[in-house]
Design an enzyme around this catalytic site. Structure first.
Site, PDB file in Angstrom:
ATOM      1  CE  LYS A 191      32.470  52.142  31.979  1.00  0.00           C
ATOM      2  NZ  LYS A 191      31.500  51.337  32.784  1.00  0.00           N
TER       3      LYS A 191
ATOM      4  CB  SER B 129      41.401  44.764  36.400  1.00  0.00           C
ATOM      5  OG  SER B 129      41.083  44.993  35.032  1.00  0.00           O
TER       6      SER B 129
ATOM      7  N   GLY C 175      43.371  48.454  32.650  1.00  0.00           N
ATOM      8  CA  GLY C 175      44.276  49.591  32.627  1.00  0.00           C
ATOM      9  C   GLY C 175      45.170  49.588  31.406  1.00  0.00           C
TER      10      GLY C 175
ATOM     11  CD  GLU D  25      43.682  52.445  43.048  1.00  0.00           C
ATOM     12  OE1 GLU D  25      44.204  51.295  42.942  1.00  0.00           O
ATOM     13  OE2 GLU D  25      42.594  52.652  43.583  1.00  0.00           O
TER      14      GLU D  25
ATOM     15  CB  CYS E  33      42.217  48.685  45.391  1.00  0.00           C
ATOM     16  SG  CYS E  33      42.092  50.349  46.074  1.00  0.00           S
TER      17      CYS E  33
ATOM     18  CD  GLU F 104      43.246  43.850  43.265  1.00  0.00           C
ATOM     19  OE1 GLU F 104      43.079  44.747  44.105  1.00  0.00           O
ATOM     20  OE2 GLU F 104      43.296  44.063  42.044  1.00  0.00           O
TER      21      GLU F 104
END
Length: 499
Positions: A189, A243, A247, A265, A299, A396
């Protein structure tokens, strides 16, 4: 420097050939018939409508991927046979490089001059894992009893990949190349913001000879298509990049369904630590690149820059000069240094963090504003007098916002560098080998760059500590291994002359 005009003379709209779901080697409409719009971040205007995959489409894609794994040829080919197809796929990517580059530029706002490097890098990643496809070996074990034992490395099965929008083509192959080399089948996806290059390379995979059902691409939204991937009972592993919040949802869905293996990740808030003995011009170049490359939508961006006292003032001046000279504008223009943020939501999020920084008392040295009346352009932004507890230091932002801080001692640098819930990456700039060794062993991050930054290559494992993720690294042979599972085989040995 600002020039966010979109010049017709610099850009020709690529022909959009593939807008439907790719399932079982065919482009098909979604079962619901729904579509969604993909948006040009340079203008905020619609590029094209894409078929919207939902749970029913994921079910259909998983069914064919399951059949392709259980009875199809791909997992049963020799590694050399898989490698030949992967190499052909890489050649087709390079042959169609200009079109793929334009798709990532128009959808993600990547600089066109960068995507021209991204294409051969993606092709080489396929070649790297093609070279590993025939080197998947188990081991012969020395049993303490009268048994012969050995291990097999087998493909894990049907894999669900959920990828982000920041560097679409590279993220596609970061996930697909090792898993397809391992002999897995998959449902991918892509991010709803950037489905076009994923659909195009799926078409190229079929031309290269990847059997139907091995690779399926289903664009859609996280709460529907993404959730269906994470919770599907017939998917054996899910690999997700994105994010922390999403996650967690992926982990919960995996645990609540069939306890499928999970690789995450989840980004970072990486420190770049510059010591007084650094070459100032080199340090400024690394700091600026580490933060503002791809408009901060990386990231591993070095968003927390710590500078040792004694060189701080001069380095601050150099960074502000670089930010003010940065050309923000049309990513197809070779003079442009920074394109638009990927979408309106990210654009608004970044601007809100800039406002938080101002309200919390940080000093805005430069930038801080949006540019123009259309598109999602933001000035390169640098804050000083930043405290560790501020949101711009801890969260972040995933945009062109640098926090600039000073430190005194190596002990302080270690403590502050580790003062984050993330642990993806870090950078150290020093001429002292003892300082470099101490720092690289003390900073809790999955990759540490010394006197360089953001070096990401196929043979270097990449992945984080702490809340930056777990479940196996991307890149390197470690990535191949996370799509394999270990089986032990034991058989008796009768009347052996030795044990």
């Amino acid at each position: 420097m600002v020039d966010n005009g979109v010049s017709d003379s610099l850009f020709k709209m690529p022909t959009i050939k593939f807008t439907k779901l790719f399932i079982n080697g065919q482009f098909v409409d979604s079962i619901s018939g729904k579509t969604f719009e993909t948006i040009d971040p340079r203008t905020g205007e619609v590029i094209v409508k894409i078929s919207e995959g939902t749970k029913e489409d994921i079910d259909a894609a998983v069914a064919v991927a399951r059949e392709a794994f259980d009875t199809g040829p791909w997992p049963r080919m020799t590694g050399i046979e898989r490698a030949k197809i992967m190499v052909k796929w890489a050649e087709l990517i390079e042959e169609n490089g200009e079109e793929l580059a334009a798709l990532d530029t128009i959808e993600a706002g990547l600089l066109y001059q960068f995507t021209k490097f991204e294409i051969p890098a993606a092709a080489d990643m396929l070649r790297y894992y093609a070279g590993a496809a025939d080197k998947i070996h188990g081991k012969v074990l020395k049993s303490s009893g009268q048994f012969h034992a050995y291990t097999l490395m087998e493909p894990i099965g049907v894999v669900g990949h959920i990828i982000p929008w920041n560097v679409p083509l590279m993220m596609f192959f970061t996930k697909v190349a090792p898993s397809i080399a391992a002999g897995c089948t998959m449902v991918l996806k892509p991010a709803e913001q950037t489905p076009l290059s994923a659909l195009f390379v799926a078409h190229l995979a079929k031309l290269a000879g990847v059997p139907d059902g091995v690779l399926n691409v289903v664009p859609g939204f996280g709460p529907t298509a993404g959730a269906a991937v994470s919770s599907h009972m017939e998917i054996d592993k899910v690999s997700f990049t994105g994010s922390v919040e999403t996650g967690r949802e992926v982990m919960h869905a995996a645990a609540s369904s069939n306890l499928k293996a999970v690789s995450l990740e989840l980004g970072g808030k990486s420190p770049l630590i510059i010591f007084y003995d650094a070459d100032l011009d080199k340090a400024a170049d690394l700091a600026f690149f580490g933060m503002f490359f791809n408009k901060g939508e990386i990231c591993a961006a070095g968003s927390r820059v710590y500078v040792q006292e004694g060189i701080y003032d001069e380095l601050e001046k150099k960074l502000v000069e670089k930010a003010k000279a940065c050309v923000v504008g049309d990513p197809f223009d070779p003079k442009t240094n920074q394109g638009p943020q990927a979408d309106k939501n990210q654009f608004d999020k970044i601007l809100s963090y800039i406002e938080h920084g101002k309200k919390e008392g940080a000093t805005l040295l430069t930038g801080g504003k949006s540019i123009g009346t259309k598109g999602y352009f933001i000035e390169p932004t640098i804050f000083s007098h930043v405290k560790e507890e501020m949101r711009i230091t801890q969260d972040e932002i995933f945009g062109p916002v640098m926090t600039l801080m000073k430190f005194k001692t190596i002990e302080e640098a270690i403590k502050r560098g580790n003062n984050t819930r993330y642990g993806l990456a870090a950078g150290i700039v020093t001429k002292n080998i003892d300082t470099a060794n101490t720092m690289s062993r003390s900073i809790r991050a999955g990759i540490v760059w010394i006197n360089c930054y953001s070096i990401l290559e196929s043979d270097i494992p990449f992945g984080g500590y702490k809340m930056s993720g777990f479940g196996g690294k991307d890149l390197g042979l470690n990535a191949l291994h996370k799509y394999l599972q270990l089986k032990s085989v034991v058989t008796p040995i009768y009347n052996s002359p030795w044990h």
